[in-house]
Design a protein around this motif. Structure first.
Motif, short mmCIF file in Angstrom:
data_model
loop_
_atom_site.label_atom_id
_atom_site.label_comp_id
_atom_site.label_asym_id
_atom_site.label_seq_id
_atom_site.Cartn_x
_atom_site.Cartn_y
_atom_site.Cartn_z
N GLY A 26 62.56 57.89 -15.50
CA GLY A 26 63.15 58.58 -16.65
C GLY A 26 62.21 59.84 -17.19
O GLY A 26 61.46 60.05 -16.55
N ALA A 27 62.73 60.17 -18.48
CA ALA A 27 62.14 61.16 -18.99
C ALA A 27 60.41 60.89 -19.19
O ALA A 27 60.46 59.58 -19.51
N ASN A 28 59.98 61.84 -19.29
CA ASN A 28 58.44 61.64 -19.70
C ASN A 28 57.68 60.74 -18.77
O ASN A 28 56.89 59.79 -19.26
N ASN A 29 58.32 60.47 -17.59
CA ASN A 29 57.64 59.65 -16.53
C ASN A 29 57.69 58.30 -16.90
O ASN A 29 56.84 56.84 -16.59
N SER A 30 58.52 57.91 -17.68
CA SER A 30 59.00 56.14 -18.10
C SER A 30 59.85 55.92 -16.91
O SER A 30 60.60 56.29 -16.04
N LEU A 31 59.57 54.43 -16.99
CA LEU A 31 60.22 53.58 -15.86
C LEU A 31 61.21 52.72 -16.23
O LEU A 31 61.35 51.96 -17.36
N VAL A 32 62.57 53.28 -15.63
CA VAL A 32 63.93 52.57 -16.38
C VAL A 32 64.15 51.49 -15.17
O VAL A 32 64.23 51.87 -14.00
N GLU A 33 64.65 50.35 -15.74
CA GLU A 33 64.83 49.11 -14.90
C GLU A 33 66.01 48.11 -15.21
O GLU A 33 65.95 48.19 -16.61
N VAL A 34 66.55 47.68 -14.34
CA VAL A 34 67.54 47.02 -14.76
C VAL A 34 67.34 45.53 -14.19
O VAL A 34 67.17 45.36 -13.03
N PHE A 35 67.25 44.48 -15.01
CA PHE A 35 67.02 43.20 -14.70
C PHE A 35 68.26 42.35 -14.80
O PHE A 35 69.09 42.64 -15.85
N ALA A 36 68.63 41.09 -14.02
CA ALA A 36 69.75 40.46 -14.06
C ALA A 36 69.47 39.04 -13.44
O ALA A 36 68.69 39.19 -12.54
N SER A 37 70.41 38.35 -13.92
CA SER A 37 70.43 37.16 -13.21
C SER A 37 71.83 36.79 -12.44
O SER A 37 72.65 36.92 -13.35
N ASP A 38 71.52 36.44 -11.24
CA ASP A 38 72.58 36.21 -10.60
C ASP A 38 73.56 34.87 -10.84
O ASP A 38 74.57 34.64 -10.62
N LYS A 39 72.67 33.95 -11.49
CA LYS A 39 72.96 32.59 -11.79
C LYS A 39 73.75 32.60 -13.04
O LYS A 39 74.92 32.02 -13.30
N THR A 40 73.25 33.20 -14.06
CA THR A 40 73.89 33.27 -15.62
C THR A 40 74.62 34.55 -15.93
O THR A 40 75.27 34.41 -16.69
N GLY A 41 74.44 35.71 -15.13
CA GLY A 41 75.18 36.89 -15.19
C GLY A 41 74.58 37.52 -16.30
O GLY A 41 75.25 38.80 -16.79
#
Length: 103
Positions: free
Chosen positions: A51-66
């Motif tokens: 992302g902007a300013n060398n930020s790290l954008v991440e999406v975390f999720a659980s397949d089990k709970t949604g």
């Protein structure tokens, strides 16, 4: 799909970065955030982007709970929670993956 999700995350970051900076209670050291997402919610990293300013954008999720969480980690290691929710589903080429299928 990953490109679309990354673009969405980057757009979300652009509109919420100031809010995250104003509310440091949503931020903590990266290791602490990852332990909490994994331990409390069973979430693992699903996608990643720069992302902007060398930020790290991440999406975390659980397949089990949604459950899902979008985070932004700044170069100094501070990680902020940007959004979270439920009913996460993996898509590939706009097709819903079935349990056991790999993206």
């Amino acid at each position: 799909m990953k490109t679309t999700l990354t673009s969405l995350c980057l757009a979300l970051f652009a509109t919420t970065a100031l809010a995250a900076e104003e509310q440091p209670r949503n931020c903590a050291e990266r290791d602490n955030v990852l332990k909490r997402l994994s331990g409390n919610y069973g979430e693992t990293r699903q996608s990643i982007g720069l992302g902007a300013n060398n930020s790290l954008v991440e999406v975390f999720a659980s397949d089990k709970t949604g459950t899902w969480t979008i985070t932004v980690t700044m170069p100094d290691g501070m990680t902020c929670l940007i959004a979270s929710g439920q009913s996460y589903e993996k898509l590939i080429n706009d097709k819903l993956l079935q349990p056991g299928e790999d993206a």
